[in-house]
Design a protein around this motif. Structure first.
Motif, PDB file in Angstrom:
ATOM      1  N   TYR A  25      11.210  10.312  -8.095  1.00 29.31           N
ATOM      2  CA  TYR A  25      10.212   9.658  -8.948  1.00 29.31           C
ATOM      3  C   TYR A  25      10.699   8.291  -9.433  1.00 29.31           C
ATOM      4  CZ  TYR A  25       7.920  14.219  -9.125  1.00 29.31           C
ATOM      5  OH  TYR A  25       7.288  15.386  -8.791  1.00 29.31           O
ATOM      6  N   ILE A  26      12.001   8.154  -9.596  1.00 25.74           N
ATOM      7  CA  ILE A  26      12.579   6.882 -10.063  1.00 25.74           C
ATOM      8  C   ILE A  26      12.888   5.969  -8.885  1.00 25.74           C
ATOM      9  CG2 ILE A  26      14.547   5.824 -11.257  1.00 25.74           C
ATOM     10  CD1 ILE A  26      14.721   8.406 -12.922  1.00 25.74           C
ATOM     11  N   PHE A  27      13.506   6.533  -7.860  1.00 23.72           N
ATOM     12  CA  PHE A  27      13.975   5.727  -6.735  1.00 23.72           C
ATOM     13  C   PHE A  27      12.819   5.106  -5.960  1.00 23.72           C
ATOM     14  CE2 PHE A  27      15.282   5.103  -2.329  1.00 23.72           C
ATOM     15  CZ  PHE A  27      16.477   4.420  -2.478  1.00 23.72           C
ATOM     16  N   TYR A  28      11.740   5.856  -5.767  1.00 22.08           N
ATOM     17  CA  TYR A  28      10.644   5.377  -4.919  1.00 22.08           C
ATOM     18  C   TYR A  28      10.051   4.057  -5.423  1.00 22.08           C
ATOM     19  CZ  TYR A  28       6.452   5.468  -2.011  1.00 22.08           C
ATOM     20  OH  TYR A  28       5.471   5.138  -1.111  1.00 22.08           O
ATOM     21  N   PRO A  29       9.546   3.983  -6.651  1.00 20.43           N
ATOM     22  CA  PRO A  29       8.991   2.703  -7.094  1.00 20.43           C
ATOM     23  C   PRO A  29      10.053   1.615  -7.234  1.00 20.43           C
ATOM     24  CG  PRO A  29       9.046   4.266  -8.910  1.00 20.43           C
ATOM     25  CD  PRO A  29       9.389   5.032  -7.679  1.00 20.43           C
ATOM     26  N   LEU A  30      11.264   2.006  -7.636  1.00 17.66           N
ATOM     27  CA  LEU A  30      12.327   1.024  -7.844  1.00 17.66           C
ATOM     28  C   LEU A  30      12.698   0.318  -6.542  1.00 17.66           C
ATOM     29  CD1 LEU A  30      14.260  -0.114 -10.012  1.00 17.66           C
ATOM     30  CD2 LEU A  30      15.899   1.655  -9.337  1.00 17.66           C
ATOM     31  N   HIS A  31      12.832   1.072  -5.477  1.00 17.95           N
ATOM     32  CA  HIS A  31      13.254   0.429  -4.228  1.00 17.95           C
ATOM     33  C   HIS A  31      12.113  -0.399  -3.615  1.00 17.95           C
ATOM     34  CE1 HIS A  31      11.088   3.260  -1.603  1.00 17.95           C
ATOM     35  NE2 HIS A  31      11.529   2.592  -0.559  1.00 17.95           N
ATOM     36  N   ILE A  32      10.865  -0.016  -3.840  1.00 20.07           N
ATOM     37  CA  ILE A  32       9.748  -0.816  -3.353  1.00 20.07           C
ATOM     38  C   ILE A  32       9.732  -2.180  -4.049  1.00 20.07           C
ATOM     39  CG2 ILE A  32       7.217  -1.043  -3.329  1.00 20.07           C
ATOM     40  CD1 ILE A  32       8.212   0.885  -1.230  1.00 20.07           C
ATOM     41  N   VAL A  33       9.886  -2.173  -5.364  1.00 26.32           N
ATOM     42  CA  VAL A  33       9.904  -3.426  -6.122  1.00 26.32           C
ATOM     43  C   VAL A  33      11.076  -4.296  -5.696  1.00 26.32           C
ATOM     44  CG1 VAL A  33      10.204  -4.436  -8.416  1.00 26.32           C
ATOM     45  CG2 VAL A  33       8.708  -2.464  -8.121  1.00 26.32           C
ATOM     46  N   LEU A  34      12.244  -3.696  -5.555  1.00 24.70           N
ATOM     47  CA  LEU A  34      13.445  -4.441  -5.181  1.00 24.70           C
ATOM     48  C   LEU A  34      13.300  -5.076  -3.811  1.00 24.70           C
ATOM     49  CD1 LEU A  34      16.398  -5.240  -5.721  1.00 24.70           C
ATOM     50  CD2 LEU A  34      17.084  -3.054  -4.711  1.00 24.70           C
ATOM     51  N   GLU A  82       0.817  -1.213   0.000  1.00 23.59           N
ATOM     52  CA  GLU A  82       0.000   0.000   0.000  1.00 23.59           C
ATOM     53  C   GLU A  82       0.852   1.265   0.000  1.00 23.59           C
ATOM     54  OE1 GLU A  82      -3.566  -0.006   2.470  1.00 23.59           O
ATOM     55  OE2 GLU A  82      -3.085  -2.051   3.090  1.00 23.59           O
ATOM     56  N   PHE A  83       2.107   1.139  -0.378  1.00 25.02           N
ATOM     57  CA  PHE A  83       2.990   2.303  -0.389  1.00 25.02           C
ATOM     58  C   PHE A  83       2.736   3.152  -1.633  1.00 25.02           C
ATOM     59  CE2 PHE A  83       5.542  -0.769   2.114  1.00 25.02           C
ATOM     60  CZ  PHE A  83       5.698  -0.024   3.265  1.00 25.02           C
ATOM     61  N   ASN A  84       2.287   4.381  -1.409  1.00 25.01           N
ATOM     62  CA  ASN A  84       2.134   5.324  -2.522  1.00 25.01           C
ATOM     63  C   ASN A  84       2.126   6.740  -1.960  1.00 25.01           C
ATOM     64  OD1 ASN A  84       1.591   6.781  -4.816  1.00 25.01           O
ATOM     65  ND2 ASN A  84      -0.074   5.473  -5.510  1.00 25.01           N
ATOM     66  N   PHE A  85       3.312   7.207  -1.596  1.00 20.12           N
ATOM     67  CA  PHE A  85       3.399   8.540  -1.008  1.00 20.12           C
ATOM     68  C   PHE A  85       3.184   9.627  -2.057  1.00 20.12           C
ATOM     69  CE2 PHE A  85       5.510  11.754   1.816  1.00 20.12           C
ATOM     70  CZ  PHE A  85       4.639  11.572   2.873  1.00 20.12           C
ATOM     71  N   PHE A  86       3.288   9.264  -3.330  1.00 26.55           N
ATOM     72  CA  PHE A  86       2.980  10.227  -4.388  1.00 26.55           C
ATOM     73  C   PHE A  86       1.553  10.746  -4.241  1.00 26.55           C
ATOM     74  CE2 PHE A  86       6.214   7.731  -6.966  1.00 26.55           C
ATOM     75  CZ  PHE A  86       7.185   8.713  -6.898  1.00 26.55           C
ATOM     76  N   SER A  87       0.620   9.862  -3.882  1.00 21.45           N
ATOM     77  CA  SER A  87      -0.780  10.267  -3.739  1.00 21.45           C
ATOM     78  C   SER A  87      -0.935  11.311  -2.640  1.00 21.45           C
ATOM     79  CB  SER A  87      -1.660   9.044  -3.429  1.00 21.45           C
ATOM     80  OG  SER A  87      -1.692   8.160  -4.517  1.00 21.45           O
ATOM     81  N   THR A  88      -0.227  11.105  -1.528  1.00 20.76           N
ATOM     82  CA  THR A  88      -0.282  12.062  -0.429  1.00 20.76           C
ATOM     83  C   THR A  88       0.267  13.416  -0.854  1.00 20.76           C
ATOM     84  OG1 THR A  88       0.081  10.212   1.090  1.00 20.76           O
ATOM     85  CG2 THR A  88       0.363  12.444   1.981  1.00 20.76           C
TER      86      THR A  88
END
Length: 270
Positions: A249-258, A98-104
């Motif tokens: 914008y790049i690091f956030y989704p990348l590190h979640i997936v990793l 449920e990580f999506n700090f972009f929405s906040t």
């Protein structure tokens, strides 16, 4: 301290926090360090939005990132659903992502935009939408109309201040930073009072209660440690630095997936 350095501090502390979340057996102090990340990110976005040459492009960038992250979470959560149903994973398996700090951050930016431009009608419409979108989630939950991955996708794309990560308390923090207007005394006293109120509210209405209180105050009981972000905020010198605006914008989704991949396929499916 420039906004670039603030963002790097936020990225590092966020990674430590999420590493502790995903990887089994990690110490609790990683979560303590992670409390620094969110307020620093919020502070940087408020500053960035106020000083950007194109507020429209800024909003679009945050909005696209929020929707994109929601789709990424949807894909991961369907994979989790498959693994739970077909690999018979034990109950210790991590829950849906449920990580999506972009929405906040998008919700904070759009609210600031409407306040700055005194869009009264739009503000009224936005707050009506808060009620309707929350009501819709209640209907979905009571009637089981959506499975968990799609319900999470809806909450992250709904623009509802209560449903986004951090909820109304993080939205409030963004508005506090906006009205502080980079004045160090206002940041010092306003943020200190905010952290005190966070400490009281989480202890008073937090994890032990369900329903709306859980949505509003469902933070870790050490959420008050976000006060340790204050020195970094006070060291801000009003300068942008070298930029790196796309790094987050790049690091956030990348590190979640990793981290999710490492957690799932190394620790749970070895």
């Amino acid at each position: 301290m420039t906004t670039t350095k603030l963002k790097i501090i936020a990225l590092v502390t966020m990674f430590i926090d999420h590493f502790g979340y995903f990887i089994p057996g990690t110490p609790e102090w990683m979560g303590w360090i992670g409390r620094i990340a969110a307020p620093v990110f919020i502070y940087c976005v408020v500053i960035g939005f106020k000083n950007t040459s194109s507020k429209t492009k800024y909003l679009v960038r945050l909005g696209v990132a929020a929707v994109g992250m929601s789709f990424l979470n949807l894909l991961i959560n369907y994979r989790i659903l498959y693994l739970v149903e077909h690999r018979d994973l034990y109950t210790g398996f991590r829950p849906y992502i449920e990580f999506n700090f972009f929405s906040t951050l998008f919700c904070i930016a759009i609210l600031i935009y409407l306040l700055e431009n005194r869009k009264t009608i739009w503000l009224v419409g936005l707050f009506i939408w808060q009620f309707l979108s929350a009501l819709f989630v209640i209907v979905l939950e009571e009637n089981s109309l959506l499975n968990n991955p799609w319900q999470i996708f809806y909450t992250q794309t709904s623009g509802n201040f209560i449903l986004v990560e951090g909820g109304i308390l993080f939205i409030t923090l963004g508005i506090l930073f906006y009205f502080a207007n980079e004045n160090k005394w206002k940041v010092l006293f306003g943020y200190s009072f905010y952290c005190l109120a966070m400490f009281y509210s989480v202890r008073r209405w937090g994890w032990s209660l369900a329903g709306i209180n859980q949505e509003l105050f469902g933070f870790a009981n050490y959420q008050w440690m976000m006060i340790f972000a204050l020195p970094f905020l006070l060291l801000y010198n009003g300068k942008k630095g070298i930029g790196l605006k796309y790094l987050f914008y790049i690091f956030y989704p990348l590190h979640i997936v990793l981290l999710w991949y490492i957690s799932t396929y190394v620790y749970y499916l070895d």
